[in-house]
Every structure is written in structure tokens, then in C-alpha cells.
Design a protein around this motif. Structure first.
Motif, PDB file in Angstrom:
ATOM      1  N   PHE A 145       0.873  -1.182   0.000  1.00 40.88           N
ATOM      2  CA  PHE A 145       0.000   0.000   0.000  1.00 40.88           C
ATOM      3  C   PHE A 145       0.910   1.232   0.000  1.00 40.88           C
ATOM      4  N   PRO A 146       1.032   1.903  -1.158  1.00 36.02           N
ATOM      5  CA  PRO A 146       1.997   3.004  -1.257  1.00 36.02           C
ATOM      6  C   PRO A 146       1.509   4.301  -0.596  1.00 36.02           C
ATOM      7  N   SER A 147       2.467   5.155  -0.255  1.00 35.89           N
ATOM      8  CA  SER A 147       2.169   6.436   0.410  1.00 35.89           C
ATOM      9  C   SER A 147       1.152   7.265  -0.361  1.00 35.89           C
ATOM     10  N   LYS A 148       1.244   7.241  -1.703  1.00 33.68           N
ATOM     11  CA  LYS A 148       0.341   8.097  -2.504  1.00 33.68           C
ATOM     12  C   LYS A 148      -1.118   7.705  -2.288  1.00 33.68           C
ATOM     13  N   HIS A 149      -1.382   6.392  -2.090  1.00 30.60           N
ATOM     14  CA  HIS A 149      -2.771   5.973  -1.842  1.00 30.60           C
ATOM     15  C   HIS A 149      -3.231   6.398  -0.445  1.00 30.60           C
ATOM     16  N   LEU A 150      -2.274   6.419   0.504  1.00 31.00           N
ATOM     17  CA  LEU A 150      -2.664   6.882   1.846  1.00 31.00           C
ATOM     18  C   LEU A 150      -3.057   8.359   1.785  1.00 31.00           C
ATOM     19  N   LEU A 151      -2.297   9.145   1.008  1.00 30.67           N
ATOM     20  CA  LEU A 151      -2.642  10.572   0.888  1.00 30.67           C
ATOM     21  C   LEU A 151      -4.029  10.735   0.257  1.00 30.67           C
ATOM     22  N   LYS A 152      -4.289   9.937  -0.769  1.00 32.11           N
ATOM     23  CA  LYS A 152      -5.621   9.968  -1.404  1.00 32.11           C
ATOM     24  C   LYS A 152      -6.707   9.720  -0.348  1.00 32.11           C
ATOM     25  N   ASP A 153      -6.481   8.695   0.492  1.00 29.46           N
ATOM     26  CA  ASP A 153      -7.525   8.318   1.457  1.00 29.46           C
ATOM     27  C   ASP A 153      -7.669   9.356   2.573  1.00 29.46           C
ATOM     28  N   VAL A 154      -6.541   9.952   2.986  1.00 31.19           N
ATOM     29  CA  VAL A 154      -6.617  11.003   4.016  1.00 31.19           C
ATOM     30  C   VAL A 154      -7.395  12.198   3.454  1.00 31.19           C
ATOM     31  N   ASN A 155      -7.129  12.525   2.184  1.00 35.93           N
ATOM     32  CA  ASN A 155      -7.870  13.627   1.547  1.00 35.93           C
ATOM     33  C   ASN A 155      -9.363  13.308   1.444  1.00 35.93           C
ATOM     34  N   LEU A 156      -9.669  12.056   1.103  1.00 33.06           N
ATOM     35  CA  LEU A 156     -11.086  11.660   1.023  1.00 33.06           C
ATOM     36  C   LEU A 156     -11.736  11.782   2.396  1.00 33.06           C
ATOM     37  N   PHE A 157     -10.997  11.347   3.429  1.00 34.95           N
ATOM     38  CA  PHE A 157     -11.539  11.421   4.793  1.00 34.95           C
ATOM     39  C   PHE A 157     -11.818  12.882   5.161  1.00 34.95           C
TER      40      PHE A 157
END
Ligand SMILES: NC(=O)c1ccc[n+]([C@@H]2O[C@H](COP(=O)([O-])OP(=O)(O)OC[C@H]3O[C@@H](n4cnc5c(N)ncnc54)[C@H](OP(=O)(O)O)[C@@H]3O)[C@@H](O)[C@H]2O)c1
Length: 283
Positions: free
Chosen positions: A221-233
Motif C-alpha cells: 500500500f503506497p504512500s500516494k494511496h494513503l494521501l488519497k484516502d486522508v484527503n477523502l476522509f
């Protein structure tokens, strides 16, 4: 995630057609005897049920909803959306599917490529009870007990709530570990105290070695997907009137991780944003 999922279904005897826009990514599936295509219309024509494991809502819309040809091919098909998107995005996608005379279920997952391979993903399903009953058998190939959370939007919300914890727990652990490292405190002693306390979370041990070694290669699970999910949250939480101070801090840490060139590395690379790219001590 899509490739091991296709592989899993093929192993279980389903006739699978795997789509990806990038031909090289399809090669391992092709070698395993799975039908592959870079044309989404071919995938759509081939199956009654289409599992979506694309990056985000714009990728989904781009592949499915931008052309009339695609919309016509969607009639009567069932789409199970398993990527991480926001509840509002999922509801709007569901509405677009209904408009196109298609069926829509959301089934976001917790877990990653190893859990796909072992069939142990945690799956949350937002759908009607009838849709759940019809398709739970397919979902069970990826995880034993798919949980029906309610209507479309509920599973997406649960998934975002869980991924917020990935960001905040990992950032919190990175801050403490960074202090331990810089103070030159024995890391094993720190972990022993942490493990015996009520503050421990298993993810800490899972990420400890990567952080100590600054080795974030071969990410599930790469960092870029975590940023996407934090932004969605953040977007969703804002509309719900939640206080965002904590999550904005996590977002800043993950953004800094990306500026360090670690976008495609494991998300535990956020340790570098907190504690630097070089170890400073702590045995
Ligand atoms: N990895 C995990 O551990 C994990 C766990 C739970 C949920 N998720 C979620 O599941 C989803 C997929 O994650 P992943 O790790 O499999 O991501 P990934 O490896 O980056 O795969 C994303 C896929 O989307 C395709 N794509 C992106 N933009 C596109 C576009 N405009 N048109 C057509 N195809 C496009 C990519 O094609 P290319 O290959 O050509 O780039 C790739 O096949 C994400 O929403 C992620 O947050 C991931």
C-alpha cells in the motif's frame, strides 16, 4: 490488487477477463492463462459481473462513464466496486449505474496483496440485502466473512474511517519511535514496554523493521494511496462538521513523505517525514 484478485478468481474456476490500460501489467496474468485486454469494452462484454479495482473515482469514471458505447454495454451488468472511494462518490457512482440500467455494489477492503492471496481480506459491503445474497459467494473468494454494512455509502464510510486510523496510528508511532531513536534509547526496550501497555497496536510491530531500516520497498500500500484516502476522509469529515486538526496534521506528514520522493514506497515511509531519512541512533 487487481492482478492477484483476477488470479484468485481464475484459480477458483471462474472465467476471468482482466482489463488494464497498461499491457505490461497484464503479462503475468496472460502467462497464467487468463484472458486479458487493454480495451474495457472487451472486459465488459465478456462478463455478467465486473469487479472494479481502480485507483480512484476519476479513474472509474474515465474507464466506464465517459463514453456512450460503454454506457450501453453496462445495461444489465453488475458492478462491484472494491477500491477506496468516498461515500458521496460511491453513492453518485451507484446513481449513475442505476441510470445506465446496471446494478451497483460497493465492497471496499481492509488488507492487501498477501490477504488477497490467502483469501483473508476483510470486506465491507454496501448494497441491498438481495444484491449481497446474490454476490457474497464471489466475494468469499477474497475473504471469508464479507460484512453487509447497509446501503451503498455505509461500507465506503467504514473503510475511510479505518484508513484514517492507518494514517494517524502510523504517524503517532513514527513520532514516538523518532524520539526514541534520537534520544539513543534502546528500541527493543521501548517496544517491550509498548507491547505490555494498553497503547499497543499490532501495526507498530508490522512497520517497525521497515522504519528502523528505512526500507520501504515492495509496498503493498503506497504512500500516494494513503494521501488519497486522508484527503477523502477530510472532505467527507468536513461535510459532517468534524474537527479536522488531527487529520490535517497527518495529511501534512504524508504530503511531506511524497515530497521526499517516497510516493510509490510503503506508507510507513512517513517515518522519514517525521524522523529524517537517516537513522540517528537507538539500538
Ligand atoms: N494496495 C492496497 O493494499 C489496497 C488495500 C485496500 C484498498 N486499496 C484501494 O484499492 C484501489 C486500487 O489499489 P492498488 O493498490 O491496486 O492500486 P494500483 O496498483 O495503483 O492500481 C490502480 C489501477 O488503476 C488503474 N488506473 C488508474 N488510473 C486510471 C485511468 N485513468 N484509466 C484506467 N486505469 C487507471 C491503474 O492502471 P495502470 O496500471 O496502467 O497505472 C491500475 O491498474 C485504490 O483505491 C486503493 O486505495 C488498496
Amino acid at each position: 490488487m487487481g492482478a492477484p484478485m483476477a488470479q484468485k478468481l481464475a484459480e477458483k474456476g471462474y472465467e476471468v477477463t482482466a482489463y488494464n490500460r497498461t499491457p505490461e501489467k497484464l503479462k503475468p496474468l496472460e502467462d497464467a492463462g487468463i484472458n486479458t485486454t487493454t480495451d474495457p469494452t472487451v472486459a465488459l462484454k465478456a462478463s455478467e459481473c465486473i469487479i472494479l479495482m481502480l485507483s480512484d473515482i476519476s479513474a472509474i469514471r474515465g474507464v466506464l462513464l465517459d463514453t456512450e458505447t460503454m454506457k450501453q454495454l453496462m445495461v444489465g451488468k453488475t458492478f462491484i466496486q472494491m477500491g477506496t472511494i468516498a461515500p458521496q462518490e460511491s453513492k453518485a457512482l451507484g446513481d449513475a449505474m442505476i441510470e445506465a440500467a446496471a446494478q451497483y455494489l460497493e465492497a471496499p477492503v481492509l488488507g492487501s496483496i498477501p490477504q488477497v492471496k490467502s483469501g483473508t481480506l476483510q470486506i465491507m459491503v454496501g448494497s441491498t440485502p438481495e444484491q449481497y445474497d446474490k454476490w457474497v459467494g464471489v466475494l468469499k473468494n477474497f475473504g471469508e466473512n464479507p460484512l453487509h454494512t447497509g446501503a451503498v455509502g455505509t461500507a465506503a464510510a467504514m473503510k475511510l474511517a479505518m484508513n484514517q486510523l492507518i494514517g494517524s496510528l502510523t504517524s503517532a508511532f513514527a513520532s514516538s519511535l523518532g524520539m526514541i531513536e534520537r534520544e539513543g534509547v534502546d528500541i527493543e526496550q521501548f517496544m517491550a514496554v509498548l507491547r505490555d501497555s494498553a497503547l499497543y497496536a499490532p501495526t507498530f510491530d508490522k512497520k517497525l523493521e521497515r522504519m528502523r531500516d528505512r526500507d520501504f520497498s515492495n509496498p503493498n500500500f503506497p504512500s500516494k494511496h494513503l494521501l488519497k484516502d486522508v484527503n477523502l476522509f477530510i472532505k467527507e469529515a468536513e461535510s459532517l462538521g468534524l474537527d479536522l486538526n488531527l487529520v490535517q496534521g497527518v495529511k501534512a506528514v504524508v504530503e511531506k513523505t511524497l515530497t521526499l520522493g517516497l510516493a510509490d514506497q510503503d506508507y510507513s515511509a512517513l517515518f522519514c517525514a517525521v524522523a529524517g531519512t537517516e537513522s540517528t541512533g537507538g539500538e
